[in-house]
Design a protein around this motif. Structure first.
Motif, PDB file in Angstrom:
ATOM      1  N   ALA A  76      -5.071  59.353  44.082  1.00 38.74           N
ATOM      2  CA  ALA A  76      -4.128  58.239  44.237  1.00 38.74           C
ATOM      3  C   ALA A  76      -3.319  58.367  45.520  1.00 38.74           C
ATOM      4  O   ALA A  76      -3.000  57.360  46.171  1.00 38.74           O
ATOM      5  CB  ALA A  76      -3.199  58.172  43.027  1.00 38.74           C
ATOM      6  N   LEU A  77      -2.985  59.593  45.909  1.00 37.91           N
ATOM      7  CA  LEU A  77      -2.219  59.796  47.134  1.00 37.91           C
ATOM      8  C   LEU A  77      -2.996  59.297  48.344  1.00 37.91           C
ATOM      9  O   LEU A  77      -2.443  58.666  49.253  1.00 37.91           O
ATOM     10  CB  LEU A  77      -1.874  61.280  47.295  1.00 37.91           C
ATOM     11  N   GLY A  78      -4.303  59.569  48.373  1.00 38.00           N
ATOM     12  CA  GLY A  78      -5.135  59.098  49.468  1.00 38.00           C
ATOM     13  C   GLY A  78      -5.321  57.592  49.455  1.00 38.00           C
ATOM     14  O   GLY A  78      -5.340  56.941  50.510  1.00 38.00           O
ATOM     15  N   LEU A 121      -5.151  43.468  46.084  1.00 37.01           N
ATOM     16  CA  LEU A 121      -5.900  44.449  45.281  1.00 37.01           C
ATOM     17  C   LEU A 121      -5.030  44.932  44.136  1.00 37.01           C
ATOM     18  O   LEU A 121      -3.913  45.413  44.359  1.00 37.01           O
ATOM     19  CB  LEU A 121      -6.309  45.640  46.155  1.00 37.01           C
ATOM     20  N   SER A 122      -5.535  44.795  42.903  1.00 31.78           N
ATOM     21  CA  SER A 122      -4.822  45.371  41.760  1.00 31.78           C
ATOM     22  C   SER A 122      -5.097  46.870  41.729  1.00 31.78           C
ATOM     23  O   SER A 122      -6.212  47.313  42.007  1.00 31.78           O
ATOM     24  CB  SER A 122      -5.288  44.724  40.451  1.00 31.78           C
ATOM     25  N   LEU A 123      -4.057  47.636  41.394  1.00 31.08           N
ATOM     26  CA  LEU A 123      -4.168  49.097  41.444  1.00 31.08           C
ATOM     27  C   LEU A 123      -3.657  49.709  40.149  1.00 31.08           C
ATOM     28  O   LEU A 123      -2.512  49.480  39.740  1.00 31.08           O
ATOM     29  CB  LEU A 123      -3.366  49.640  42.623  1.00 31.08           C
ATOM     30  N   LEU A 124      -4.512  50.488  39.507  1.00 30.42           N
ATOM     31  CA  LEU A 124      -4.154  51.220  38.292  1.00 30.42           C
ATOM     32  C   LEU A 124      -4.451  52.690  38.541  1.00 30.42           C
ATOM     33  O   LEU A 124      -5.551  53.041  38.980  1.00 30.42           O
ATOM     34  CB  LEU A 124      -4.972  50.714  37.100  1.00 30.42           C
ATOM     35  N   CYS A 125      -3.478  53.551  38.278  1.00 28.84           N
ATOM     36  CA  CYS A 125      -3.640  54.989  38.534  1.00 28.84           C
ATOM     37  C   CYS A 125      -3.594  55.786  37.233  1.00 28.84           C
ATOM     38  O   CYS A 125      -3.151  55.281  36.201  1.00 28.84           O
ATOM     39  CB  CYS A 125      -2.553  55.491  39.493  1.00 28.84           C
ATOM     40  N   TYR A 126      -4.048  57.020  37.320  1.00 29.13           N
ATOM     41  CA  TYR A 126      -4.041  57.939  36.178  1.00 29.13           C
ATOM     42  C   TYR A 126      -3.027  59.040  36.456  1.00 29.13           C
ATOM     43  O   TYR A 126      -2.916  59.518  37.584  1.00 29.13           O
ATOM     44  CB  TYR A 126      -5.426  58.568  35.999  1.00 29.13           C
TER      45      TYR A 126
END
Length: 350
Positions: free
Chosen positions: A250-252, A268-273
């Motif tokens: 996610a950092l990148g 752009l939709s963004l979903l992270c873990y």
């Protein structure tokens, strides 16, 4: 030169054995003598030899925590929780960072064994199962967390990654997305495999074809996310949503979206873990699948302490995991914020 127990005894004008009993809390010295010895030891800067004490008592009061890095927010939380829990019970935590490198992991396992740790909590690389099993057999209880080591039967605490990735992908599908890019960890790790399986399951249930061009797996590091994000954005038909299934990547990804001046979630939709406070502070606030790092750490400590007590004869069983290599799961949960948008007003969650 370091101050020795003999130096403290001479300064207090007592025998070395009296000083040892007083500073070791053996209960044979009077309270007045003990307080005086503690004061003198503090003034001289005396620190007990933990290894030597461990050899004598069979308990070092040291516990090893072996993780991959401190860039991952989950590992930061785990280190804080484990240290606080252990300190409250009179243990010291030895933190080791292996960089997800099997050789470094092996070297650090040797160092922890040399320090005669009472137990070990480890996020395994999956390449040193025999070494971990050897420690377990040698009376050092081992609890794996976040990942399973398939080479050894060890007690393990995992997040419900299959369900977490499934729920996250379903959420994006429900918002109307059909081209969902996935950046996920190495497929020779539990978390990498299980998060990919949850993603694929959600797509298939929605009758969406699995497009290999939208899936990128790699090492747990920011550069993996940056390289994969560029490739996905450069596709002839790029994804409308991106599911980044580990914190390091996610950092990148965030670096690349900033470089390309993309608006999240408009472009752009963004979903992270894996959650972190600054995901909530970010603008827009980033939606996540939270893997429950605090719960993982607390359960891992609970299990390790139970095993240490069993080894020391306080409970039934022994330090060789008489109960068997149990596996525990901590629930993952979807946290909806502002980084994902609906492609169609009528879209609803599948």
């Amino acid at each position: 030169m370091s101050v020795t127990l003999k130096d403290v005894a001479e300064a207090a004008r007592v025998s070395v054995s009296t000083a040892s009993r007083a500073l070791g809390g053996g209960g044979l010295a009077s309270e007045r003598t003990q307080q005086r010895l503690l004061r003198i030891a503090g003034e001289l800067g005396y620190r007990p030899n933990t290894i030597a004490r461990g050899l004598k008592t069979g308990q070092s009061r040291l516990v090893g925590l072996l993780i991959h890095n401190l860039a991952n927010a989950s590992f930061q939380v785990m280190a804080e929780v484990v240290q606080a829990r252990l300190k409250a019970l009179g243990y010291q935590m030895l933190l080791c960072i292996a960089g997800d490198d099997p050789q470094q992991e092996s070297d650090m396992l040797g160092t922890l064994a040399d320090h005669r740790v009472d137990g070990l909590i480890v996020v395994p690389t999956g390449r040193n199962g025999a070494r971990l099993a050897q420690l377990e057999a040698g009376d050092i209880p081992v609890v794996c967390v976040v990942r399973r080591d398939d080479e050894a039967e060890l007690e393990t605490v995992l997040a419900d990654d299959p369900q977490g990735a499934y729920a996250g992908t379903r959420y994006l599908i429900g918002l109307g997305h059909r081209r969902i890019g996935l950046i996920v960890g190495r497929q020779d790790t539990t978390s990498g495999r299980e998060r990919l399986s949850g993603y694929i399951r959600a797509l298939r249930e929605a009758d969406i074809a699995v497009d290999e061009a939208l899936i990128h797996a790699g090492r747990y590091e920011p550069e993996t996310g940056a390289v994969a994000c560029r490739k996905l954005l450069d596709l002839a038909t790029p994804p409308t949503a991106l599911f980044v299934a580990n914190h390091e990547s996610a950092l990148g990804v965030l670096r690349v979206t900033a470089e390309r001046r993309l608006s999240i979630p408009d472009d752009l939709s963004l979903l992270c873990y894996e959650d972190t406070p600054w995901f909530e502070w970010h603008r827009p606030a980033i939606s996540v699948v939270d893997n429950g790092a605090r719960d993982l750490a607390n359960l891992a400590v609970d299990r390790l302490l139970h095993r240490i007590e069993a080894r020391n004869g306080h409970n039934a069983g022994n330090g060789h995991n008489a109960e068997g290599a149990r596996e525990y799961r901590v629930g993952a949960r979807l946290v909806k914020r502002d980084s994902c948008r609906s492609l169609a007003p009528q879209a609803s969650e599948a």
